[in-house]
Design a protein around this motif. Structure first.
Motif, PDB file in Angstrom:
ATOM      1  N   GLY A   1     -24.041   8.269   0.279  1.00 34.26           N
ATOM      2  CA  GLY A   1     -23.751   7.483  -0.677  1.00 34.26           C
ATOM      3  C   GLY A   1     -24.927   7.308  -1.608  1.00 34.26           C
ATOM      4  N   LEU A   2     -26.136   7.835  -1.088  1.00 36.04           N
ATOM      5  CA  LEU A   2     -27.274   7.777  -2.030  1.00 36.04           C
ATOM      6  C   LEU A   2     -28.130   8.949  -1.863  1.00 36.04           C
ATOM      7  CD1 LEU A   2     -28.897   4.318  -0.608  1.00 36.04           C
ATOM      8  CD2 LEU A   2     -27.768   4.780  -2.895  1.00 36.04           C
TER       9      LEU A   2
ATOM     10  N   LEU B   1     -22.506   0.154  -2.404  1.00 34.03           N
ATOM     11  CA  LEU B   1     -23.740   0.657  -2.773  1.00 34.03           C
ATOM     12  C   LEU B   1     -23.921   0.957  -4.472  1.00 34.03           C
ATOM     13  CD1 LEU B   1     -23.938   3.782  -0.391  1.00 34.03           C
ATOM     14  CD2 LEU B   1     -25.291   1.921  -0.150  1.00 34.03           C
TER      15      LEU B   1
ATOM     16  N   ARG C   1     -12.715   5.003   2.125  1.00 34.75           N
ATOM     17  CA  ARG C   1     -11.647   4.350   2.018  1.00 34.75           C
ATOM     18  C   ARG C   1     -11.408   3.742   0.622  1.00 34.75           C
ATOM     19  NH1 ARG C   1      -6.690   4.628   2.686  1.00 34.75           N
ATOM     20  NH2 ARG C   1      -5.533   2.793   3.328  1.00 34.75           N
ATOM     21  N   ALA C   2     -12.597   2.845   0.213  1.00 30.70           N
ATOM     22  CA  ALA C   2     -12.491   2.475  -1.112  1.00 30.70           C
ATOM     23  C   ALA C   2     -12.282   3.445  -2.168  1.00 30.70           C
ATOM     24  CB  ALA C   2     -13.738   1.456  -1.494  1.00 30.70           C
ATOM     25  N   ALA C   3     -13.083   4.480  -1.850  1.00 30.43           N
ATOM     26  CA  ALA C   3     -12.731   5.813  -3.018  1.00 30.43           C
ATOM     27  C   ALA C   3     -11.220   6.151  -3.113  1.00 30.43           C
ATOM     28  CB  ALA C   3     -13.760   6.702  -2.425  1.00 30.43           C
TER      29      ALA C   3
ATOM     30  N   GLY D   1     -20.195   6.596  -0.236  1.00 30.15           N
ATOM     31  CA  GLY D   1     -20.459   5.190  -0.187  1.00 30.15           C
ATOM     32  C   GLY D   1     -19.395   4.379   0.742  1.00 30.15           C
ATOM     33  N   ASN D   2     -18.271   4.734   0.368  1.00 28.13           N
ATOM     34  CA  ASN D   2     -17.075   3.931   0.958  1.00 28.13           C
ATOM     35  C   ASN D   2     -15.778   4.671   0.930  1.00 28.13           C
ATOM     36  OD1 ASN D   2     -14.992   2.235   1.877  1.00 28.13           O
ATOM     37  ND2 ASN D   2     -15.933   0.427   1.051  1.00 28.13           N
TER      38      ASN D   2
ATOM     39  N   LEU E   1      -8.611   4.475  -2.283  1.00 32.00           N
ATOM     40  CA  LEU E   1      -7.837   3.648  -3.055  1.00 32.00           C
ATOM     41  C   LEU E   1      -8.124   3.477  -4.405  1.00 32.00           C
ATOM     42  CD1 LEU E   1      -7.387   0.898  -0.368  1.00 32.00           C
ATOM     43  CD2 LEU E   1      -5.592   2.489  -1.083  1.00 32.00           C
ATOM     44  N   SER E   2      -9.049   4.088  -4.831  1.00 32.41           N
ATOM     45  CA  SER E   2      -9.463   4.154  -6.380  1.00 32.41           C
ATOM     46  C   SER E   2      -8.890   5.583  -6.972  1.00 32.41           C
ATOM     47  CB  SER E   2     -10.901   3.980  -6.627  1.00 32.41           C
ATOM     48  OG  SER E   2     -11.311   2.899  -5.911  1.00 32.41           O
TER      49      SER E   2
ATOM     50  N   LYS F   1     -14.570  -6.110   0.697  1.00 24.18           N
ATOM     51  CA  LYS F   1     -15.943  -5.272   0.975  1.00 24.18           C
ATOM     52  C   LYS F   1     -15.533  -3.947   1.857  1.00 24.18           C
ATOM     53  CE  LYS F   1     -19.204  -9.009   1.254  1.00 24.18           C
ATOM     54  NZ  LYS F   1     -19.665 -10.107   1.920  1.00 24.18           N
ATOM     55  N   ALA F   2     -14.538  -3.904   2.454  1.00 21.12           N
ATOM     56  CA  ALA F   2     -14.315  -2.805   3.548  1.00 21.12           C
ATOM     57  C   ALA F   2     -13.559  -1.539   2.858  1.00 21.12           C
ATOM     58  CB  ALA F   2     -13.357  -3.036   4.468  1.00 21.12           C
ATOM     59  N   VAL F   3     -12.614  -2.056   1.815  1.00 20.30           N
ATOM     60  CA  VAL F   3     -11.686  -0.836   1.129  1.00 20.30           C
ATOM     61  C   VAL F   3     -11.768  -1.329  -0.476  1.00 20.30           C
ATOM     62  CG1 VAL F   3     -10.376  -0.524   3.113  1.00 20.30           C
ATOM     63  CG2 VAL F   3      -9.758  -2.056   1.391  1.00 20.30           C
ATOM     64  N   GLY F   4     -12.412  -2.529  -1.089  1.00 20.31           N
ATOM     65  CA  GLY F   4     -12.140  -2.630  -2.606  1.00 20.31           C
ATOM     66  C   GLY F   4     -13.329  -2.116  -3.278  1.00 20.31           C
ATOM     67  N   LEU F   5     -14.503  -2.193  -2.553  1.00 16.64           N
ATOM     68  CA  LEU F   5     -15.862  -1.732  -3.410  1.00 16.64           C
ATOM     69  C   LEU F   5     -16.537  -0.786  -2.591  1.00 16.64           C
ATOM     70  CD1 LEU F   5     -17.098  -5.412  -4.572  1.00 16.64           C
ATOM     71  CD2 LEU F   5     -16.065  -3.639  -5.993  1.00 16.64           C
ATOM     72  N   ASN F   6     -17.406  -0.083  -3.459  1.00 18.41           N
ATOM     73  CA  ASN F   6     -18.594   0.729  -2.718  1.00 18.41           C
ATOM     74  C   ASN F   6     -19.641  -0.303  -3.113  1.00 18.41           C
ATOM     75  OD1 ASN F   6     -20.417   2.408  -1.904  1.00 18.41           O
ATOM     76  ND2 ASN F   6     -19.968   3.938  -3.386  1.00 18.41           N
TER      77      ASN F   6
ATOM     78  N   TYR G   1      -3.747  -1.862  -7.190  1.00 18.49           N
ATOM     79  CA  TYR G   1      -3.592  -2.531  -6.011  1.00 18.49           C
ATOM     80  C   TYR G   1      -5.058  -2.934  -5.487  1.00 18.49           C
ATOM     81  CZ  TYR G   1      -3.596  -3.505  -1.008  1.00 18.49           C
ATOM     82  OH  TYR G   1      -3.568  -3.952   0.144  1.00 18.49           O
TER      83      TYR G   1
ATOM     84  N   MET H   1       0.906  -1.115   0.105  1.00 17.40           N
ATOM     85  CA  MET H   1      -0.123   0.123   0.141  1.00 17.40           C
ATOM     86  C   MET H   1       0.797   1.340   0.010  1.00 17.40           C
ATOM     87  SD  MET H   1      -3.231  -0.976   2.482  1.00 17.40           S
ATOM     88  CE  MET H   1      -3.901   0.461   1.942  1.00 17.40           C
TER      89      MET H   1
ATOM     90  N   ASN I   1     -23.518  -5.820  -4.020  1.00 14.18           N
ATOM     91  CA  ASN I   1     -23.673  -6.113  -2.841  1.00 14.18           C
ATOM     92  C   ASN I   1     -24.333  -7.632  -3.051  1.00 14.18           C
ATOM     93  OD1 ASN I   1     -25.901  -4.989  -3.491  1.00 14.18           O
ATOM     94  ND2 ASN I   1     -26.566  -4.357  -1.633  1.00 14.18           N
TER      95      ASN I   1
ATOM     96  N   ALA J   1     -18.754   8.008  -4.421  1.00 11.78           N
ATOM     97  CA  ALA J   1     -18.013   7.216  -4.019  1.00 11.78           C
ATOM     98  C   ALA J   1     -17.456   7.405  -2.520  1.00 11.78           C
ATOM     99  CB  ALA J   1     -16.792   7.206  -4.915  1.00 11.78           C
TER     100      ALA J   1
END
Lengths: 515, 429
Positions: free
Chosen positions: B342-343, A360, B278-280, B275-276, B282-283, A353-358, A347, A310, A409, B272
């Motif tokens: 997020g919505l 929603l 941290r994921a945002a 919604g998340n 890292l994107s 689920k926690a940091v790879g995808l949103n 990466y 990371m 989801n 993004a």
């Protein structure tokens, strides 16, 4: 063992959700004092079955019969099943991080004296329970200060506080490192000797082979078979055959690597821990990746593999201390994630689920999320281009979904992982860093993901795979680096690598160089 | 049955949350009709419609900014105070320094941007929760308003009043209607048709099931009928009135921000982050910048809303903007946004705001007291969100159902193999 009385029998359980039969005529017989494993691919119905057993799906919402300790039981909720001594420990731990060990163990079950909570008594009982699970900590320690392994032990202690007779563990070792897993398995053996019955659900077949007395295999909501480990001489391949319904002779696709020149090099990479400033999570690390090469990173949990990856990926972990990155012979500067993406790095995180995808988002939005510039025309996102990209990956990666408008989801773990892979393939990376790419994914989907990884390498990209499963690294990688306490301790070529020599380097701080 | 489903699914565009939006629009129509009957036709009279638009346009403008703030996972409690502060600054500038009203308007937007940047700095770069930052801002800028204006009202010049209380001047032949409003209405009709045509083309290119033609026709037909009805109502008011200028400003903002949130990368980044985050991150989404921008944008829109209000009431005072934040937040949540971020959509928030506006207006028309109106509005907010929560919970089982259904439908080998396996290996006990 087979002479022991039957503790639990689930007869002809059928559970339907609107439009779908999640379980159809499933039967399960668990003998007192045994360790009984339930195996099956994701979505096979294991968790649903356990939810029926523990009363999450109350009596009446399913068909069939549950016979426990010789009589039929009808649980209306979880509390009812817990009163009967059936305790389920879920994969996602249900602990409160800001409460102490004692408070967590007795949460919802507080020992009372004259109507008030008896904290002294609780403390003493907690110490006793902690001793039984082999947890040596101050009972006042906050849960957030403990590692996952120890948190798992608290969950088990919590189960003992409820006077457990049948302990159900759902993927108990998924998040644990080798040592903690081993400790947990030893613990389960100890319970068996004391007559406590356990049901364990796990994807780690080697662990099941090592610990289970009998195995029930479920596929597509139906019981396939129940195996007696000793009598039937069960091994991993046998279990896999039952799970996928066919012989899976090779767990890794055949692959002839086409390895080119070194194109990516990291020199002297040093990173500090974000909070404790005196801790280095990466210590002067050097490594190289060649085009078309799959490079493995082996190490125990907490060794610093994720942290290293990371921090290279746009300094997204820790405090950058020093080090250089060379790509195609030129020194490059990567200060944040968008620069990393610009430079062709990707990466895929270990926790999708926690940091790879949103969660929603739908599939198509997720697919393009890391490179919106690619579908932007005059400031406007091109919906058609977005759709076509997502649809392309749906077909080529075989993502199982009716349409790409479906929410992520709603996908299974394996398909979610494919969406994450698609998301990063869409950024046209030269180097992909895959952190635990097959965690929590069933055997069939793993095979497909390995195939995708190999294809990416064959396109001339470099791939780094971080994995806690040594067989996976051995099966997939052309070269494996070992990491111990933030330092790279060695690198071993595929031809020379064995579990033993990897493990040795993963657990010692002595630098040894095989080449 | 399936035809009705078709209709429901496609009537209001093929977006994902259409069931929810459908419910919301249905609720709005029901409320309008209810009050139309109850007030014996007063609700949909020209004069009243014009009044509703000019009375609530600034709340709806706030709702647009608030939607983005809430989608990003924050909240802004300071908008009323910021609006009031900007209002008094602008009024004072025009009074003391006789600055041209248009320049004052631009300065006002600048003040809003600065205030927003101030709050954005604390939220995005220091990491103080927006609830606290804007609670502080609520006090800070309310005080600043009273300090600048010495707790007095300051009148604003006539030119400035146009943006709040102004109308389109009539041009062209005498038609008994306000011609610019008619033209505007016709233009919107054309835009609706063009948009529908574009949508169909996009869907065909995406190989999605094209909306049945009859559904599309009904959809466009209904929309155009509503627009034409509204057009003639707005154009047919008292002489000298038309569709309000503030309504036009609102309309332009709705279109612009809908486009921004739906169809641009920057807009999607807001979702993004909410919604998340941290994921945002890292994107490659620049988290701090997004948070800073939504807070700053809210400042600008709050300033605009404040100035429109001042223009409409012809003076800026120390009590301006009290409670606006609550109206704006209510509109966003009634419009279907999620508390956790997020919505949510701009159009949903506008519909949510209109529900509140019509309700408020209808109750006032019936002479219901302010006390009762507040209680009714509170209940409506609670029930609207509770209904949404309830629907989601009801939907949960079918959600699980559809997951497993998905597997089954596409798992190629499932139907034939399991029975064979069962015969091969009998269950051992």
């Amino acid at each position: 063992m087979s002479s022991a009385p039957v503790l639990l029998e689930m007869r002809n359980i059928t559970k339907e959700f609107p439009g779908v039969k999640a379980l159809s005529d499933v039967s399960l017989r668990v003998r007192a004092g045994e360790i009984h494993a339930i195996c099956g691919e994701n979505g096979a119905g294991k968790s649903t079955l356990m939810k029926v057993l523990s009363g999450v799906y109350p009596y009446g919402s399913y068909d069939g019969q549950i016979v426990y300790q010789g009589s039929e039981v009808r649980f209306g909720d979880i509390r009812a099943s817990e009163r009967a001594g059936i305790v389920i420990i879920h994969q996602e731990l249900a602990l409160l991080p800001l409460m102490s060990i004692t408070e967590n163990i007795f949460l919802g079950n507080e020992p009372k004296k004259n109507g008030a909570i008896d904290w002294t008594g609780a403390q003493l009982k907690a110490l006793d329970l902690m001793a039984r699970v082999g947890l040596e900590e101050d009972p006042d320690t906050l849960v957030k200060d403990l590692g996952v392994g120890k948190q798992q032990l608290i969950e088990i202690a919590k189960a003992f506080a409820k006077d457990v007779k049948l302990l159900i563990l759902d993927e108990p070792t998924a998040a644990l490192n080798e040592n903690d897993s081993q400790h947990l398995l030893d613990l389960l053996r100890g319970f068996r000797e004391r007559g406590i019955t356990s049901i364990i659900i796990s994807h780690k077949l080697n662990e099941i082979e090592a610990i289970a007395d009998s195995i029930t295999i479920i596929r597509d909501g139906k019981t396939v078979e129940t195996l007696d480990v000793k009598a039937d001489g069960v091994d991993e391949d046998r279990i896999v055959r039952g799970m996928v319904g066919r012989e899976l002779t090779n767990r890794y696709p055949d692959h002839t690597p086409k390895i080119g020149d070194v194109f990516f090099e990291v020199r002297d990479w040093t990173v500090r821990h974000p909070i404790s400033a005196d801790r280095l999570v990466a210590k002067h690390s050097n490594f190289t990746v060649r085009r078309g090469e799959i490079v493995g990173f082996a190490g125990l949990m907490g060794a610093g593999r994720t942290e290293l990856a990371m921090s290279i990926f746009g300094r997204s972990y820790g405090v950058f201390e020093g080090g250089e990155i060379f790509k195609d012979g030129k020194r490059i500067e990567i200060r944040n994630v968008s620069e990393a993406i610009e430079q062709g790095l990707a990466y895929v995180s270990e926790d999708r689920k926690a940091v790879g995808l949103n969660l929603l988002d739908d599939i198509k939005t997720s697919t393009v999320a890391a490179k919106l510039s690619k579908i932007t025309k005059f400031f406007k996102l091109d919906e058609v281009a977005e759709y076509e990209a997502a649809e392309g990956y749906r077909k080529s990666l075989r993502i199982k979904t009716p349409t790409v408008d479906e929410g992520v989801n709603k996908l299974s773990g394996g398909n979610q992982q494919k969406v994450v892979l698609a998301k990063w393939m869409f950024t046209d990376p030269d180097l992909l860093i895959l952190d635990e790419p097959t965690r929590g994914i069933d055997v069939g989907a793993k095979y497909e993901i390995y195939g995708i990884i190999q294809q990416l390498a064959d396109q001339g990209k470099g791939v780094i795979v971080i994995s806690s499963e040594l067989p996976e690294l051995l099966g997939l990688c052309d070269r494996i680096y070992t990491v111990f306490e933030g330092a790279i301790t060695g690198v071993i070529d595929k031809a020379d690598a064995t579990q033993e020599n990897l493990m040795k380097q993963m657990t010692s701080n002595k630098k040894m160089q095989t080449r | 049955m399936s035809r009705f489903k078709d209709l429901q699914k496609n009537l209001f565009g093929g977006t994902t949350s259409n069931a929810r939006q459908f419910g919301m629009i249905f609720a709005l129509v029901a409320i309008v009709l209810f009050f139309q009957v109850w007030t014996e036709g007063l609700t949909l009279s020209s004069g009243n419609l014009i009044a509703v638009v000019s009375q609530y346009s600034y709340i709806l403008i706030l709702a647009i900014g608030m939607l983005m703030v809430i989608v990003a996972g924050h909240i802004d409690l300071s908008v009323g105070s910021v609006a009031a502060f900007t209002g008094i600054v602008v009024a004072k500038l025009m009074q003391d320094h006789s600055i041209h009203w248009f320049l004052a308007l631009l300065i006002g937007l600048g003040v809003g941007a600065l205030v927003g940047a101030w709050q954005g700095f604390w939220v995005a770069y220091v990491g103080v929760p927006a609830f606290i930052v804007t609670l502080a801002g609520m006090l800070l800028f309310r005080g600043a308003n009273q300090w600048v204006g010495k707790s007095q009202s300051i009148a604003v010049p006539e030119g400035f009043q146009t943006i709040g209380g102004g109308f389109l001047d009539d041009i062209g032949p005498n038609t008994n209607f306000n011609n610019p409003t008619l033209l505007l209405g016709f233009a919107v009709c054309v835009a609706v048709i063009v948009r529908e045509w574009q949508l169909r083309r996009t869907r065909t290119r995406m190989h999605a099931d094209p909306t049945p033609l009859w559904v599309a026709a009904i959809r466009v037909g209904v929309l155009i009928a509503v627009i034409l009805f509204a057009t003639f109502r707005f154009a047919g008011g008292r002489v000298g009135t038309s569709f309000p200028i503030s309504g036009i400003i609102l309309g332009v903002l709705v279109v612009a921000y809908s486009f921004y949130t739906r169809n641009t990368a920057a807009g999607r980044h807001i979702y993004a982050v909410g919604g998340n985050s941290r994921a945002a991150e890292l994107s490659g989404v620049k988290l701090q910048r997004v948070n800073f921008m939504v807070m700053m944008n809210m400042g600008v829109l709050a300033a605009l809303a404040g100035m429109i209000f001042v223009a409409r009431s012809r003076a800026s005072g120390p009590q301006d903007g009290i409670g606006w934040e609550l109206d704006a937040i209510a509109a966003v949540f009634i419009g279907g946004a999620a508390v956790s971020g997020g919505l949510g959509t701009v159009s949903g928030s506008i519909v949510g705001g209109l529900v509140m506006a019509i309700l408020n207006n209808g109750l006032i028309l019936k002479g219901i007291g302010a006390d009762s109106i507040q209680m009714i509005k509170g209940i409506v907010l609670l029930l609207a969100v509770a209904l949404d929560v309830y629907n989601k919970r009801q939907g949960r089982f079918s959600v699980i159902g559809s997951i497993t259904k998905g597997f089954r439908g596409s798992g190629p080998s499932t139907p034939s193999e399991p029975p064979a396996q069962k015969v091969q290996t009998p269950v051992v006990g």
